[in-house]
Enzyme design. Structure first.
Site, mmCIF file in Angstrom:
data_model
loop_
_atom_site.group_PDB
_atom_site.id
_atom_site.type_symbol
_atom_site.label_atom_id
_atom_site.label_comp_id
_atom_site.label_asym_id
_atom_site.label_seq_id
_atom_site.Cartn_x
_atom_site.Cartn_y
_atom_site.Cartn_z
ATOM 1 N N GLN B 259 68.057 71.682 57.292
ATOM 2 C CA GLN B 259 67.065 72.425 56.503
ATOM 3 C C GLN B 259 66.162 71.465 55.754
ATOM 4 O O GLN B 259 64.943 71.620 55.741
ATOM 5 C CB GLN B 259 67.737 73.346 55.474
ATOM 6 N N HIS B 262 62.949 70.008 57.198
ATOM 7 C CA HIS B 262 61.792 70.864 57.480
ATOM 8 C C HIS B 262 60.638 70.577 56.533
ATOM 9 O O HIS B 262 59.477 70.583 56.920
ATOM 10 C CB HIS B 262 62.160 72.346 57.306
ATOM 11 N N GLU B 327 68.582 82.420 53.032
ATOM 12 C CA GLU B 327 68.017 82.690 54.349
ATOM 13 C C GLU B 327 69.074 82.446 55.434
ATOM 14 O O GLU B 327 69.298 83.289 56.291
ATOM 15 C CB GLU B 327 66.812 81.760 54.543
ATOM 16 N N HIS B 328 69.712 81.266 55.387
ATOM 17 C CA HIS B 328 70.768 80.902 56.351
ATOM 18 C C HIS B 328 72.065 80.670 55.593
ATOM 19 O O HIS B 328 72.073 79.943 54.608
ATOM 20 C CB HIS B 328 70.432 79.591 57.072
ATOM 21 N N ASP B 361 68.284 78.458 65.293
ATOM 22 C CA ASP B 361 66.845 78.148 65.335
ATOM 23 C C ASP B 361 66.299 78.220 66.752
ATOM 24 O O ASP B 361 65.099 78.416 66.933
ATOM 25 C CB ASP B 361 66.598 76.733 64.797
ATOM 26 N N HIS B 420 49.320 125.022 49.637
ATOM 27 C CA HIS B 420 50.595 124.720 50.281
ATOM 28 C C HIS B 420 51.438 125.991 50.387
ATOM 29 O O HIS B 420 51.975 126.318 51.444
ATOM 30 C CB HIS B 420 51.373 123.675 49.475
#
Lengths: 433, 433
Positions: B259, B262, B327-328, B361, B420
């Protein structure tokens, strides 16, 4: 006068495109004011919320009275007539039954490689539901937002509903009780959205905020999006009626007016291959507009944004409807199921002339929070899905990693992400070493 | 130095809350520039897109060369090695197989009242996929975005991928071909998003835009939201590894670094009840950082945002992970299935030490577009659902309307929506009259 179009006319395409491109709502620019309110609530918490409520709602609260007490709720609910209660209970039961069917399934399977894959759904932990005060304080909207949240399994569901001058709609409180809402705050506007998103000493932060509101509420929802999840920002309502001429013109006139009476920015469109029927429905609308309570609003909507379109046949009507992508679509035709198969974009379809759209607003079962402003091209109505999220699952075995790991390593190298490749390689080396 | 925390320390709660509140990304304020670009593309169409591409990408295009020709695509794809092609094909096949299982079912049922209720799923007609140019031009992201769209049934899928100086990644074109993309435009930035959202003479408008991008792309996506659907605005990536100490510290170090490499705003967190193991993993990270190609990025991420947390037990580790909503999430423990049942918020879970996150991934099958910045509390990863929308269906019979219509009428009256109520009453009167 509404717009009258005929698909056989030479200028039809240009005029229909103009209708589609028509801007029905001027977005009020309140973003600056909303940013200041949110910053104030973030820094001063309860004190800011209480001050802003005094200013905007002429209501003096303390930290202790931000939420309705159980006794206050019971006292208000006691004012509801048995008939209104029964109607609301019937609606709640039917909405709950429909949304229970939406609950998605978890999945898990093993592949020939030995890998196990799947996913699991879990509910949002805490959600906030905004309920407008005053005239637009609709108990039906409370049911439509709160029931899907509770069916999804949301543990803490908070309602924020401003009570200008301290006045509350007892039916709103009853709807919240029937839906299982956990707490009701008598606050509104951007300050309520900020309090729900960021939390205060008294109001715990939620993870998701849904529900309709004015320009301030909409701007605040846009601003807190990311910090929390939000539902769509709803625009003015629409109905499109496709008729083959077989239904009573007065029924269709009332259906068109049931959208128009919501808001003068609402839009009602009739599409039919029967020109005489089109004239009959138009005449019936005018007739009803003479006596309707909300004739000023409904009349303005019909005059400014209403449209009547005569087509060659029903297939052409369906194709035009798909270009509109209406929030509500009535198929008042002999074989509505067959025609519905030609519909690719619509929030909700009402099949046959015995299904007035108003049934869907209250007791049908499906949600009445639906995509407006042509967004049915890419979005859906509110459902349990808005209160659930999916976690994907993957489990490799040594054999599975041997089978697919080298491809991952190669792709990682091709993307120059060395550690990605090494994290796979280190494990493959153990298998081989 | 990463943050080291111990749940037994008296100041743990405050320090963990500070970690959760840490701001990892300064949002660049490009909104003003983006608004001007969008307005320019809306008013001048192709001409604006071509001028902006010349200015930002140093590339001279015409209306005819905005899209790659089939011959150009074939020539680029021919440069791909057989090994890279095989890896990409394996990934595409596995991603397709996983996403096919996500396709939701239509439903229709008849009630005792005679009413028929249900819903139907339909695909978005046209979608646009943004693919960044240059270093972050990842073929895996093309697969992860394009395959769900095609599985959902999107008819026209357009890719926009800037090619600064005319340079394109052949693997990106191959990934687009494998996924079934229909057209690839060599344009990028806010001008590409504007062209996809509003259309030009050459580029037809789409209904939904997905895919990652820089600050300009993100700001443009926010601005066109409503006109078209968008996916989430992704933030910097995160991984959280829960370890019981049984896995090789070097494996976990590489997972944390996969990670960190990145983006220097990425975040890698290790949580373990085993303090000696925590030290061993930390040492392994430092060792790997000595030689890693992207050690500057990964080192900065680990130093600024990395964290190592020692807990009393694995239950406490799971509870902390839920507060992070990563996230992961890797569960490198003896019984990952059991521990996974304690996880309420995570984008994707990787079960057991044989499942490095990098598998997800590329080739695992589940999507790698996942909720960042704690948004797994309320949102899910990309799936076929982003390219589908649900139309609800309701059909009343006269008997069904007799059963539930009066409740709708009563609620309409309670909300002061006369038309209505009348739309229901007119039909009930026919039944009774």
């Amino acid at each position: 006068m509404p717009t009258f179009l005929d698909t056989a006319a030479p200028d039809f395409d240009a005029r229909f495109s103009a209708l589609l491109g028509q801007k029905r709502e001027e977005a009020e620019d309140v973003d600056h004011a909303v940013a200041a309110i949110i910053a104030d609530v973030r820094s001063r918490g309860d004190a800011a919320v209480i001050e802003l409520t005094a200013r905007f709602d002429r209501l003096t609260l303390t930290a202790e009275t931000l939420a309705f007490s159980p006794a206050e709720i019971a006292a208000e609910i006691a004012k509801v007539t048995p008939e209104d209660r029964a109607a609301l209970e019937l609606a709640a039961d039917r909405i709950r039954a429909y949304h229970l069917r939406q609950m998605p399934e978890d999945a898990s399977w093993q592949e020939p490689t030995g890998a196990t894959l799947g996913w699991r759904w879990t509910p949002v932990s805490a959600a906030g539901l905004y309920v407008p005060g005053g005239l637009a304080s609709y108990p039906s909207s409370v049911l439509m937002n709160a029931i899907p949240a509770k069916v999804a399994g949301v543990k803490r569901l908070a309602v924020a509903c401003p009570t200008p001058g301290g006045v509350v709609n007892p039916l709103v409180l009853l709807a919240a009780e029937l839906a299982g809402v956990d707490v009701i705050y008598r606050i509104g506007g951007a300050q309520a959205i900020a309090a729900l998103a960021y939390g205060t000493a008294t109001i715990p932060a939620v993870d998701k905020i849904t529900g309709p509101g004015n320009a301030y509420v909409a701007a605040a929802k846009r601003r807190v999006f990311g910090r929390v999840g939000i539902d769509m920002i709803a625009g003015p309502s629409e109905i499109l009626v496709i008729s083959d001429g077989s239904a009573d013109p007065d029924w269709l006139a009332l259906d068109l007016l049931s959208q128009a009476e919501h808001d003068q920015s609402a839009q009602s469109i009739l599409i039919t291959p029967d020109a005489a029927h089109a004239r009959a429905v138009t005449a019936a609308v005018e007739k009803r507009l003479e006596t309707l309570e909300r004739r000023e609003i409904a009349g303005a909507s019909w005059r400014d944004f209403g449209a009547v379109i005569v087509t060659r046949d029903l297939h052409e009507a369906a194709a035009l409807s798909n270009r509109v992508a209406p929030e509500h679509l009535e198929l008042c035709v002999e074989d509505p199921e067959a025609l519905s198969l030609e519909i690719t974009h619509a929030g909700a379809i009402f099949l046959g002339a015995w299904t007035p759209e108003a049934i869907g607003d209250y007791v049908g079962g499906p949600n009445h929070v639906l995509p407006t402003a042509r967004s049915a091209r890419f979005s859906s109505g509110l459902s349990v899905m808005e209160f659930l999220k999916r976690t994907t699952l993957a489990k490799m075995t040594p054999e599975a990693l041997r089978a697919i790991g080298p491809a991952a390593e190669r792709l990682a190298i091709s993307e120059s992400l060395e550690a990605h490749g090494l994290s796979v390689r280190a494990r493959l080396d153990r298998l081989n070493g």
